[in-house]
Design a protein around this motif. Structure first.
Motif, short mmCIF file in Angstrom:
data_model
loop_
_atom_site.label_atom_id
_atom_site.label_comp_id
_atom_site.label_asym_id
_atom_site.label_seq_id
_atom_site.Cartn_x
_atom_site.Cartn_y
_atom_site.Cartn_z
N TYR A 47 1.52 5.97 8.27
CA TYR A 47 2.28 7.02 7.60
C TYR A 47 3.75 6.65 7.62
CZ TYR A 47 3.66 8.57 12.29
OH TYR A 47 4.17 8.62 13.57
N ARG A 86 9.30 10.23 -3.54
CA ARG A 86 8.31 9.51 -4.35
C ARG A 86 8.98 8.53 -5.30
NH1 ARG A 86 3.01 11.13 -4.70
NH2 ARG A 86 2.91 10.22 -6.78
N HIS A 105 -0.46 14.06 2.91
CA HIS A 105 0.85 14.32 3.50
C HIS A 105 0.75 15.42 4.56
CE1 HIS A 105 2.25 11.86 0.25
NE2 HIS A 105 1.75 12.71 -0.64
N ASP A 158 0.83 -1.20 0.00
CA ASP A 158 0.00 0.00 0.00
C ASP A 158 0.87 1.26 0.00
OD1 ASP A 158 -2.25 -1.60 0.16
OD2 ASP A 158 -2.35 -1.51 2.35
N PRO A 159 0.53 2.25 -0.81
CA PRO A 159 1.23 3.54 -0.73
C PRO A 159 0.77 4.29 0.52
CG PRO A 159 -0.55 3.66 -2.34
CD PRO A 159 -0.49 2.23 -1.88
N LEU A 160 1.68 5.05 1.12
CA LEU A 160 1.39 5.75 2.37
C LEU A 160 1.73 7.23 2.26
CD1 LEU A 160 2.82 3.22 4.99
CD2 LEU A 160 0.43 3.51 4.30
N PRO A 161 1.05 8.07 3.04
CA PRO A 161 1.41 9.49 3.08
C PRO A 161 2.70 9.69 3.88
CG PRO A 161 -0.35 9.04 4.63
CD PRO A 161 -0.14 7.77 3.86
N ARG A 181 7.00 3.92 -1.52
CA ARG A 181 5.59 3.79 -1.94
C ARG A 181 4.83 4.94 -1.29
NH1 ARG A 181 6.32 -1.38 0.10
NH2 ARG A 181 4.66 -0.99 1.63
N VAL A 182 4.62 6.01 -2.05
CA VAL A 182 4.06 7.24 -1.52
C VAL A 182 2.68 7.48 -2.12
CG1 VAL A 182 4.37 9.74 -1.33
CG2 VAL A 182 6.35 8.21 -1.20
N SER A 183 1.72 7.80 -1.27
CA SER A 183 0.37 8.08 -1.74
C SER A 183 0.32 9.45 -2.42
CB SER A 183 -0.62 8.04 -0.57
OG SER A 183 -0.28 9.03 0.39
N ASP A 184 -0.77 9.70 -3.11
CA ASP A 184 -0.92 10.96 -3.83
C ASP A 184 -1.39 12.10 -2.93
OD1 ASP A 184 -0.16 9.81 -6.26
OD2 ASP A 184 -2.22 9.19 -6.72
N SER A 185 -1.92 11.78 -1.77
CA SER A 185 -2.49 12.81 -0.90
C SER A 185 -2.30 12.43 0.56
CB SER A 185 -3.98 12.99 -1.21
OG SER A 185 -4.68 11.77 -0.98
#
Length: 287
Positions: A74, A154, A164, A40-43, A158-162
């Motif tokens: 996070y 990024r 942060h 999973d991507p995370l903030p 694995r970084v989320s788009d939102s």
């Protein structure tokens, strides 16, 4: 350094990055429990003053697994100074965390002079400290975080788009206020612990006054103060607390009460860092 940190902080990697400004920064990246077993991507939650704060805030990454809390997962990114400059972090932070054009104030000069007279600071150190405060570049450091460091992270995590966040304490809290007022992307939440609004004519008040009538929407600000700052015996801290409360009051007067939350902590200025960060996580970064 990364191998050494793994003996102290589980799941923490350290690297250094030179900004376009020419300044070099140390970066600690702490991943949460179970990160290696997930896709999973995370903030990202950015924490300032890393040479001091990483030891007090990075261990709180485990609160994501606390069944009594609802803190969302996070990755923590703690930013400080590298190499020989790490020893001068208390001076260099003035350059990076204080908004350009911020007045120094007589109270700050008096505190530094008292430290010099007591032998805890040399005249040379005092002069260097004030020189940094006379030429501040929070705008440049903010650009490094948003336009250089964030894209770099990024590319390797694995970084989320939102989602942060940005957290700072003392002058770091002043920087966080400044970043919130600048509507700095990619941050959605901002934690300003005991923000160092030292003078009553701080640039922060002008930036608040210039805010448009509409709210900032998804961008949330959480401000904490400590009882000992407001009620204690140190004039500088009492002034900082009064000014921070004046900023919150001004934001309410601008119709921004829905964008801002606050908490009073039973701590001192030095002990309040960890409690402030946890308050920010529980308030702004919950599932």
């Amino acid at each position: 350094m990364s191998a050494l940190l793994h003996g102290c902080f589980a799941d923490t990697e350290y690297f250094e990055l030179t900004a376009r400004s020419g300044h070099r920064y140390g970066v600690w990246v702490t991943t949460p429990p179970g990160y290696a077993d997930s896709s999973d991507p995370l903030p990202l939650i950015y924490v300032l003053d890393g040479n001091w704060t990483v030891g007090l805030t990075a261990p709180l990454i485990v609160t994501q697994a606390d069944p009594y809390l609802t803190i969302a997962p996070y990755i923590q990114v703690t930013v400080g100074y590298a190499g020989a400059e790490a020893a001068d972090w208390t001076r260099l932070r003035n350059r990076d965390l204080v908004p350009p054009g911020e007045p120094v104030g007589e109270e700050m000069v008096a505190v530094l002079a008292a430290a010099r007279d007591a032998g805890s600071m040399t005249q040379e150190h005092m002069d260097a400290y004030l020189a940094e405060l006379a030429d501040t570049h929070a705008d440049v450091f903010l650009g490094f975080l948003t336009d250089e460091l964030h894209p770099h992270l990024r590319s390797r995590l694995r970084v989320s788009d939102s989602g942060h966040g940005l957290f700072g304490y003392s002058y770091g809290g002043l920087f966080t206020l400044y970043a919130w007022l600048r509507e700095a992307a990619p941050f959605a939440t901002f934690g300003a612990g005991s923000p160092g609004v030292v003078v009553a004519d701080s640039r922060i008040f002008g930036l608040v006054d210039a805010l448009p009538a509409a709210g900032l929407g998804a961008r949330r600000l959480h401000v904490t103060l400590n009882e000992a700052e407001l009620l204690g015996a140190v004039p500088l801290y009492r002034g900082v607390a009064r000014n921070a409360l004046a900023v919150v009051e001004q934001l309410h007067g601008k119709g921004r009460a829905g964008d801002v939350s606050s908490a009073m902590l039973r701590e001192t200025h030095l002990t309040g860092l960890q409690a402030s960060f946890l308050s920010y996580l529980k308030t702004c970064h919950s599932r």
